[in-house]
Design a protein around this motif. Structure first.
Motif: not given
Length: 339
Positions: A51-71
């Motif tokens: 999502r852009h300009l909303q209160y949801g994930i605007s940078s899924p690549v960054a979130v997936m990078a973080a998730a990669s270190q937890r899974t």
């Protein structure tokens, strides 16, 4: 091709990753915790809305990078990233980097054309070029070319003490073959098939064959499979909203049914200039949901699912839903959790 009674090949979930404007960290942390829980419960995949300009994930690549270190096992995807708002060269670098970090677990999904409400912020992205930017299919094909390792520079080798490559680096082998396309019409589903993408079909499709959602979705899936150059490798993922109530409290069940009821008026009624149809949210016990899915023409033609979590529920609600989906609904559909 799936049919009634055939085991479901893959089970995933999709989240928008809502957060509070004044406390964005906690919302993102909740999203990461849900992905961790999904892996623990045996889900095959976790998908992030973009999502852009909303209160949801605007940078899924960054979130997936973080998730990669937890899974360590669960596949991580986007459903979908609007390619029209992206620089394919830079996005290829980011996706490849995160795919390397995950050990080859990324499954990015895309849409083409102008992103939602693009006119509101097109000048913020392309202040001098928005009128001539190609926001269509070719932009996505360019991204795939970069991910495949095709040449982007005529020079490779050493200059001084620095080494240069002629392709996007790092190179993530196989990532270009794990791309999905989110289609809502027969035309786009056919294009996805012709070009060998996986097909993400959601709870919104265009009304081309009457006003029954399942009929239209099934027609688009058939068009996709017919157009695919290698039908044996054609992949279809369905993203309906299902809300099992097996372990829900009475107050949760009441809220869930009220949520679905508030959205029922749009079901079966073509919306907007493209006549988009919305699927009904399915609320009930896992046995009831499984029975409805086994009679859903679109579901019967899919290989896997990425059930969409409702936008506005609380963390405890999502935990309950994921537990019921993995623990009760999935097995009723013939799925078994990953080890």
């Amino acid at each position: 091709m799936p049919e009634r009674g055939r085991p479901l090949e893959g089970l995933g979930f999709l989240t928008i990753g809502l957060f509070d404007r004044d406390d964005p960290r906690s919302g993102h942390e909740t999203t990461l915790e849900l992905i961790e829980l999904g892996e623990q419960l045996g889900f095959d995949s976790a998908w992030l809305r973009h999502r852009h300009l909303q209160y949801g994930i605007s940078s899924p690549v960054a979130v997936m990078a973080a998730a990669s270190q937890r899974t360590s096992r669960i596949r991580l995807g986007t459903a979908v990233t609007p390619i029209g708002a992206e620089n394919p060269f830079r996005l290829a670098e980011d996706l490849a980097t995160v795919d390397v970090l995950t050990g080859g677990r990324l499954t990015p999904g895309f849409s083409s054309g102008p992103p939602m409400r693009f006119d509101d912020y097109k000048e913020a992205i392309y202040p001098d070029t928005w009128q001539v930017e190609d926001l269509g299919y070719d932009r996505l094909l360019r991204l795939r070319s970069f991910l495949r390792g095709d040449e982007v520079s005529p020079f490779s080798g050493r200059q001084g003490i620095e080494e240069y490559s002629s392709r996007v680096e790092p190179h993530a082998p196989g990532l270009a073959d794990r791309l999905w396309y989110g289609a809502g019409s027969t035309r786009s589903a056919t294009w996805a098939g012709e070009h060998g993408f996986g097909l993400l079909t959601s709870s919104v499709v265009s009304s081309e064959h009457g006003t029954d959602f399942a009929t239209n979705q099934a027609a688009q899936i058939r068009a996709y499979r017919d157009a695919h150059p290698d039908p044996a490798r054609a992949r279809v993922s369905q993203g309906l909203v299902v809300i099992p109530t097996d372990s829900a409290t009475a107050s949760q069940v009441e809220r869930y049914r009220a949520y679905a009821e508030s959205r029922n008026a749009r079901v079966g009624v073509p919306q907007g200039p493209r006549g988009m149809l919305f699927a009904a949210d399915i609320v009930g016990s896992s046995a009831e949901i499984a029975e409805r899915l086994q009679s859903h023409e679109g579901y019967l033609l899919t290989d896997e699912v990425a059930f969409a979590l409702p936008f506005s529920f609380d963390r405890d609600d999502y935990v309950q839903l994921l537990n019921d989906i993995a623990g009760v609904l999935g097995p009723l559909l013939g799925w078994r959790p990953a080890a």
